[in-house]
Design a protein around this motif. Structure first.
Motif, mmCIF file in Angstrom:
data_model
loop_
_atom_site.group_PDB
_atom_site.id
_atom_site.type_symbol
_atom_site.label_atom_id
_atom_site.label_comp_id
_atom_site.label_asym_id
_atom_site.label_seq_id
_atom_site.Cartn_x
_atom_site.Cartn_y
_atom_site.Cartn_z
ATOM 1 N N VAL A 197 -3.429 5.947 -4.679
ATOM 2 C CA VAL A 197 -2.828 6.136 -6.000
ATOM 3 C C VAL A 197 -2.160 7.509 -5.975
ATOM 4 N N ASN A 198 -1.028 7.652 -6.650
ATOM 5 C CA ASN A 198 -0.427 8.991 -6.687
ATOM 6 C C ASN A 198 -0.904 9.758 -7.927
ATOM 7 N N LEU A 199 -0.449 10.996 -8.069
ATOM 8 C CA LEU A 199 -0.960 11.839 -9.156
ATOM 9 C C LEU A 199 -0.536 11.323 -10.522
ATOM 10 N N ALA A 200 0.526 10.487 -10.547
ATOM 11 C CA ALA A 200 0.963 9.891 -11.814
ATOM 12 C C ALA A 200 0.200 8.605 -12.126
ATOM 13 N N GLY A 201 -0.699 8.197 -11.244
ATOM 14 C CA GLY A 201 -1.495 6.996 -11.509
ATOM 15 C C GLY A 201 -0.898 5.706 -10.980
ATOM 16 N N GLN A 202 0.204 5.799 -10.213
ATOM 17 C CA GLN A 202 0.824 4.599 -9.630
ATOM 18 C C GLN A 202 0.041 4.173 -8.392
ATOM 19 N N GLU A 203 -0.476 2.956 -8.421
ATOM 20 C CA GLU A 203 -1.306 2.476 -7.311
ATOM 21 C C GLU A 203 -0.477 1.822 -6.215
ATOM 22 N N ASN A 204 -1.013 1.863 -5.000
ATOM 23 C CA ASN A 204 -0.376 1.183 -3.873
ATOM 24 C C ASN A 204 -1.454 0.535 -3.006
ATOM 25 N N LEU A 205 -1.109 -0.617 -2.444
ATOM 26 C CA LEU A 205 -2.015 -1.309 -1.529
ATOM 27 C C LEU A 205 -1.183 -1.831 -0.362
ATOM 28 N N ARG B 204 8.756 0.956 -5.473
ATOM 29 C CA ARG B 204 7.759 1.998 -5.691
ATOM 30 C C ARG B 204 6.925 1.767 -6.940
ATOM 31 N N GLU B 205 7.560 1.269 -8.006
ATOM 32 C CA GLU B 205 6.869 1.172 -9.301
ATOM 33 C C GLU B 205 5.993 -0.077 -9.434
ATOM 34 N N VAL B 206 6.017 -0.926 -8.410
ATOM 35 C CA VAL B 206 5.167 -2.124 -8.440
ATOM 36 C C VAL B 206 3.832 -1.818 -7.766
ATOM 37 N N SER B 207 2.728 -2.204 -8.411
ATOM 38 C CA SER B 207 1.425 -2.114 -7.748
ATOM 39 C C SER B 207 1.211 -3.389 -6.952
ATOM 40 N N GLU B 208 0.970 -3.225 -5.646
ATOM 41 C CA GLU B 208 0.700 -4.406 -4.815
ATOM 42 C C GLU B 208 -0.617 -5.078 -5.219
ATOM 43 N N PHE B 209 -1.515 -4.332 -5.837
ATOM 44 C CA PHE B 209 -2.740 -4.982 -6.333
ATOM 45 C C PHE B 209 -2.348 -6.133 -7.256
ATOM 46 N N GLU B 210 -1.536 -5.809 -8.248
ATOM 47 C CA GLU B 210 -1.137 -6.816 -9.231
ATOM 48 C C GLU B 210 -0.247 -7.882 -8.591
ATOM 49 N N ALA B 211 0.720 -7.447 -7.807
ATOM 50 C CA ALA B 211 1.678 -8.388 -7.210
ATOM 51 C C ALA B 211 0.989 -9.388 -6.274
ATOM 52 N N ALA C 161 -9.212 7.388 -5.096
ATOM 53 C CA ALA C 161 -8.370 6.245 -4.710
ATOM 54 C C ALA C 161 -9.058 4.923 -5.057
ATOM 55 N N PRO C 162 -8.260 3.892 -5.323
ATOM 56 C CA PRO C 162 -8.846 2.601 -5.700
ATOM 57 C C PRO C 162 -9.356 1.815 -4.493
ATOM 58 N N PHE C 163 -10.521 1.205 -4.632
ATOM 59 C CA PHE C 163 -11.020 0.236 -3.669
ATOM 60 C C PHE C 163 -10.483 -1.146 -4.055
ATOM 61 N N VAL C 164 -10.628 -2.090 -3.129
ATOM 62 C CA VAL C 164 -10.277 -3.484 -3.433
ATOM 63 C C VAL C 164 -11.565 -4.200 -3.831
ATOM 64 N N LYS C 165 -11.636 -4.601 -5.092
ATOM 65 C CA LYS C 165 -12.878 -5.178 -5.644
ATOM 66 C C LYS C 165 -13.331 -6.404 -4.851
ATOM 67 N N GLU C 166 -12.380 -7.191 -4.365
ATOM 68 C CA GLU C 166 -12.707 -8.439 -3.668
ATOM 69 C C GLU C 166 -13.213 -8.202 -2.232
ATOM 70 N N SER C 167 -13.074 -6.977 -1.707
ATOM 71 C CA SER C 167 -13.516 -6.700 -0.330
ATOM 72 C C SER C 167 -15.021 -6.491 -0.287
ATOM 73 N N ARG C 168 -15.645 -6.940 0.800
ATOM 74 C CA ARG C 168 -17.099 -6.803 0.919
ATOM 75 C C ARG C 168 -17.501 -5.504 1.596
ATOM 76 N N ILE C 169 -16.561 -4.914 2.362
ATOM 77 C CA ILE C 169 -16.810 -3.614 2.999
ATOM 78 C C ILE C 169 -15.719 -2.674 2.516
ATOM 79 N N GLN C 170 -16.132 -1.580 1.910
ATOM 80 C CA GLN C 170 -15.177 -0.624 1.336
ATOM 81 C C GLN C 170 -15.544 0.774 1.826
ATOM 82 N N ILE C 171 -14.524 1.532 2.227
ATOM 83 C CA ILE C 171 -14.752 2.876 2.764
ATOM 84 C C ILE C 171 -13.826 3.857 2.038
#
Lengths: 212, 212
Positions: A37-45, A106-113, A126-136
């Motif tokens: 996520v960037n400092l403006a809150g825009q997420e990327n995956l 840039r302005e699209v979050s791949e999480f949502e897409a 930074a955001p984790f992926v909720k659906e993942s079973r192993i998160q680091i």
């Protein structure tokens, strides 16, 4: 029949053939979704096949990034916040994971897409992926530039790991096959695994045995 | 149940538990035998799980090496000759591959000690593993030092590839599953793979489909 492919042959391949060849020829790779996520809150995956072990003490992993690729949004977010997550991919989410490799603006979050859910916990930035079973969760500690082609190795220190309790063995090993983690071959081929054996620590004059 | 492992927990683990955890937690890895020889003709063979894609044009792979480990003989040979080979591991040789991780003295060739055969061909300086079905010859192009823990990334350019002709697809992809190449989890767990699917190139507004 054995085929020889020379350096000249490789350079003469059509670009996408060369990319497919060089990405697949070395072996099956680590498959991870990188959350930022960037400092403006825009997420990327973005999906990566380029995580490598750097060291255990301190616990360090490397992420190889090309500055001119779809990975550039992940790179700029990591440089901005020093935080990123690695999230494993199982059979239920591998198509969503692959879709994250599309070049979204840039302005699209791949999480949502892609139909995956960002998960924030324990004050990790930074955001984790909720659906993942192993998160680091990792903190950027060093940036290493490779001069020959402009690639970058981002060295991250592991700050937190979330995993299913029954996948963590007494001796420290994480049973990723039990967790359903997949491996990737090249850029587009997704595989489950089937264990042959764990082998005992090798010593010069000792016969190897199978563990558990 | 989900378990959380914090940075403090990791540092408090017993050393071998920490090594097993950090080596396995990121995912399944590339499995390769690295073949080298020094200028005096002394051969070395060692199993690695730390090969990473660096770029396709020129064709570059990275090998992460710890200078204080069993890998040090491989490292010194590569620095001496600039040549090394990567050789895939299949079910018929994975125990021999694992045995190469034992700490043999400098004057012992792991080829001989582990029951694998060095193969020299087409004037390439470093030995290939004759029993491997996928063999890659590389020339060292760049050495990158990671200051935080002294690890080194050796960036090699692919000079030659040998592979079974029927494992190389029209689009450039190498079907390593067909070649029987294995993947490794952590330092001691060997796995075969089972393909779920190859997926088409991802684009923002296009539905993914399965390839071949």
């Amino acid at each position: 029949m054995q085929k020889q492919i020379t350096y000249g042959d490789i350079l003469n391949l059509e670009k996408n053939q060369r990319i497919a060849l060089i990405n697949s020829v070395a072996g099956f790779k680590c498959l991870n979704l990188v959350g930022t996520v960037n400092l403006a809150g825009q997420e990327n995956l973005a999906v990566f096949n380029s995580v490598v072990h750097i060291g255990a003490n301190p616990p360090l992993l490397g992420l190889v990034v090309r500055p001119d690729s779809v990975e550039r949004h992940s790179l700029s977010n990591i440089l901005e916040t020093a935080a990123f997550t690695l999230n494993h991919v199982h059979e239920g989410i591998y198509k969503q994971a692959h879709q994250s490799s599309a070049r979204y603006p840039r302005e699209v979050s791949e999480f949502e897409a892609c139909g995956l859910s960002p998960e924030y916990k324990d004050d990790f930035q930074a955001p984790f992926v909720k659906e993942s079973r192993i998160q680091i969760g990792l903190e950027l500690k060093e940036r290493v530039d490779i001069s020959i082609n402009g690639s970058i190795v981002l060295v991250g220190e592991i700050k937190v790991i979330y995993l299913p309790e029954d996948c963590w063995k007494q001796d420290g090993y994480v049973d990723l096959e039990k967790a359903g983690s997949l491996t990737i071959l090249g850029l587009d081929s997704y595989h489950r695994t089937q264990k042959l054996a764990r082998l005992t620590y090798a010593k010069p004059d000792k016969k190897l045995e199978q563990k558990d």
